[in-house]
Design a protein around this motif. Structure first.
Motif, PDB file in Angstrom:
ATOM      1  N   GLY A  65       0.822  -1.195   0.000  1.00  0.00           N
ATOM      2  CA  GLY A  65       0.000   0.000   0.000  1.00  0.00           C
ATOM      3  C   GLY A  65       0.856   1.244   0.000  1.00  0.00           C
ATOM      4  O   GLY A  65       2.045   1.210  -0.328  1.00  0.00           O
ATOM      5  N   VAL A  66       0.238   2.331   0.398  1.00  0.00           N
ATOM      6  CA  VAL A  66       0.883   3.631   0.475  1.00  0.00           C
ATOM      7  C   VAL A  66       0.708   4.149   1.889  1.00  0.00           C
ATOM      8  O   VAL A  66      -0.366   4.009   2.482  1.00  0.00           O
ATOM      9  N   TYR A  67       1.770   4.719   2.427  1.00  0.00           N
ATOM     10  CA  TYR A  67       1.658   5.403   3.707  1.00  0.00           C
ATOM     11  C   TYR A  67       1.835   6.880   3.416  1.00  0.00           C
ATOM     12  O   TYR A  67       2.835   7.290   2.831  1.00  0.00           O
ATOM     13  N   GLN A  68       0.836   7.671   3.800  1.00  0.00           N
ATOM     14  CA  GLN A  68       0.865   9.106   3.535  1.00  0.00           C
ATOM     15  C   GLN A  68       0.939   9.879   4.847  1.00  0.00           C
ATOM     16  O   GLN A  68       0.232   9.562   5.798  1.00  0.00           O
ATOM     17  N   ILE A  69       1.793  10.880   4.843  1.00  0.00           N
ATOM     18  CA  ILE A  69       1.943  11.766   5.997  1.00  0.00           C
ATOM     19  C   ILE A  69       1.747  13.193   5.494  1.00  0.00           C
ATOM     20  O   ILE A  69       2.524  13.665   4.664  1.00  0.00           O
ATOM     21  N   ASN A  70       0.699  13.837   5.958  1.00  0.00           N
ATOM     22  CA  ASN A  70       0.485  15.234   5.608  1.00  0.00           C
ATOM     23  C   ASN A  70       1.227  16.100   6.611  1.00  0.00           C
ATOM     24  O   ASN A  70       0.991  15.996   7.820  1.00  0.00           O
ATOM     25  N   VAL A  71       2.124  16.935   6.118  1.00  0.00           N
ATOM     26  CA  VAL A  71       2.831  17.890   6.964  1.00  0.00           C
ATOM     27  C   VAL A  71       1.975  19.156   6.970  1.00  0.00           C
ATOM     28  O   VAL A  71       1.775  19.776   5.927  1.00  0.00           O
ATOM     29  N   CYS A  72       1.450  19.492   8.122  1.00  0.00           N
ATOM     30  CA  CYS A  72       0.541  20.629   8.264  1.00  0.00           C
ATOM     31  C   CYS A  72       1.276  21.742   9.001  1.00  0.00           C
ATOM     32  O   CYS A  72       1.598  21.604  10.185  1.00  0.00           O
ATOM     33  N   ALA A  73       1.552  22.826   8.292  1.00  0.00           N
ATOM     34  CA  ALA A  73       2.341  23.926   8.844  1.00  0.00           C
ATOM     35  C   ALA A  73       1.493  25.196   8.917  1.00  0.00           C
ATOM     36  O   ALA A  73       0.477  25.315   8.219  1.00  0.00           O
ATOM     37  N   PRO A  74       1.904  26.142   9.749  1.00  0.00           N
ATOM     38  CA  PRO A  74       1.164  27.405   9.830  1.00  0.00           C
ATOM     39  C   PRO A  74       1.093  28.096   8.465  1.00  0.00           C
ATOM     40  O   PRO A  74       2.025  28.027   7.671  1.00  0.00           O
ATOM     41  N   ILE A  75      -0.004  28.752   8.220  1.00  0.00           N
ATOM     42  CA  ILE A  75      -0.226  29.437   6.948  1.00  0.00           C
ATOM     43  C   ILE A  75       0.527  30.775   6.922  1.00  0.00           C
ATOM     44  O   ILE A  75       0.872  31.326   7.964  1.00  0.00           O
ATOM     45  N   ASN A  76       0.806  31.241   5.726  1.00  0.00           N
ATOM     46  CA  ASN A  76       1.443  32.536   5.475  1.00  0.00           C
ATOM     47  C   ASN A  76       2.886  32.608   5.979  1.00  0.00           C
ATOM     48  O   ASN A  76       3.382  33.695   6.257  1.00  0.00           O
ATOM     49  N   ALA A  77       3.550  31.467   6.090  1.00  0.00           N
ATOM     50  CA  ALA A  77       4.945  31.445   6.514  1.00  0.00           C
ATOM     51  C   ALA A  77       5.839  30.844   5.434  1.00  0.00           C
ATOM     52  O   ALA A  77       7.006  30.573   5.684  1.00  0.00           O
ATOM     53  N   GLY A  78       5.277  30.586   4.266  1.00  0.00           N
ATOM     54  CA  GLY A  78       6.046  29.978   3.195  1.00  0.00           C
ATOM     55  C   GLY A  78       6.107  28.461   3.349  1.00  0.00           C
ATOM     56  O   GLY A  78       5.731  27.913   4.379  1.00  0.00           O
ATOM     57  N   PRO A  79       6.602  27.763   2.332  1.00  0.00           N
ATOM     58  CA  PRO A  79       6.655  26.302   2.353  1.00  0.00           C
ATOM     59  C   PRO A  79       7.869  25.721   3.079  1.00  0.00           C
ATOM     60  O   PRO A  79       7.983  24.511   3.231  1.00  0.00           O
ATOM     61  N   GLY A  80       8.803  26.566   3.520  1.00  0.00           N
ATOM     62  CA  GLY A  80      10.075  26.086   4.048  1.00  0.00           C
ATOM     63  C   GLY A  80       9.983  25.085   5.179  1.00  0.00           C
ATOM     64  O   GLY A  80      10.656  24.054   5.167  1.00  0.00           O
ATOM     65  N   GLU A  81       9.158  25.347   6.184  1.00  0.00           N
ATOM     66  CA  GLU A  81       9.039  24.440   7.329  1.00  0.00           C
ATOM     67  C   GLU A  81       8.504  23.081   6.894  1.00  0.00           C
ATOM     68  O   GLU A  81       9.029  22.040   7.285  1.00  0.00           O
ATOM     69  N   ALA A  82       7.457  23.073   6.078  1.00  0.00           N
ATOM     70  CA  ALA A  82       6.874  21.810   5.613  1.00  0.00           C
ATOM     71  C   ALA A  82       7.877  21.040   4.754  1.00  0.00           C
ATOM     72  O   ALA A  82       8.002  19.813   4.877  1.00  0.00           O
ATOM     73  N   GLU A  83       8.607  21.735   3.904  1.00  0.00           N
ATOM     74  CA  GLU A  83       9.602  21.074   3.052  1.00  0.00           C
ATOM     75  C   GLU A  83      10.751  20.510   3.880  1.00  0.00           C
ATOM     76  O   GLU A  83      11.283  19.442   3.557  1.00  0.00           O
TER      77      GLU A  83
END
Length: 137
Positions: A65-83
């Protein structure tokens, strides 16, 4: 049913890693009550495929199967933390990683991949996932 074992093997590794982060990274597990924190957190999903059997006797079981992990970061701070978190998850679950457990060994069979990000009202969400398989004979 070894989908349960596959979940346990993956989630125990993810939970230990998330708890060791500074600060600890909360994880929302499937069907478990969760209150979203103000900061970054993870939302985890086991997405099993059909169970297979690759022998004529019908004894072998292939769980994948697939294991998915959604990285949920604060909005309006850019993608850097999630990446950054996505890159750390890729190191945590490298391609061909074998995770032994009682009755099976789970293997990661694809590199961790990031999908298209989403931006609901209050979060920046970056989904990352990998494929896995476990053979039981």
């Amino acid at each position: 049913m070894s989908n349960k074992l596959c979940r346990q093997v993956i989630e125990s590794r993810l939970a230990a890693w998330a708890a060791a982060q500074t600060p600890a990274l909360p994880v929302a597990w499937q069907n478990v009550r969760f209150t979203e924190p103000a900061g970054t957190y993870l939302r985890a999903f086991l997405l099993p495929a059909d169970t297979g059997s690759d022998d004529l006797a019908g004894v072998h079981r292939l769980y994948r199967g697939v294991y998915q992990i959604n990285v949920c970061a604060p909005i309006n701070a850019g993608p850097g933390e999630a990446e950054k978190v996505a890159a750390e998850l890729a190191a945590l679950f490298p391609n061909n990683l074998q995770l032994p457990a009682t009755d099976l060994t789970l293997q990661v069979i694809s590199p961790v991949s990031a999908g298209a990000s989403a931006q609901p009202e209050d979060r920046y969400v970056l989904p990352v996932s990998f494929r896995y398989r476990a053979d039981v004979t």
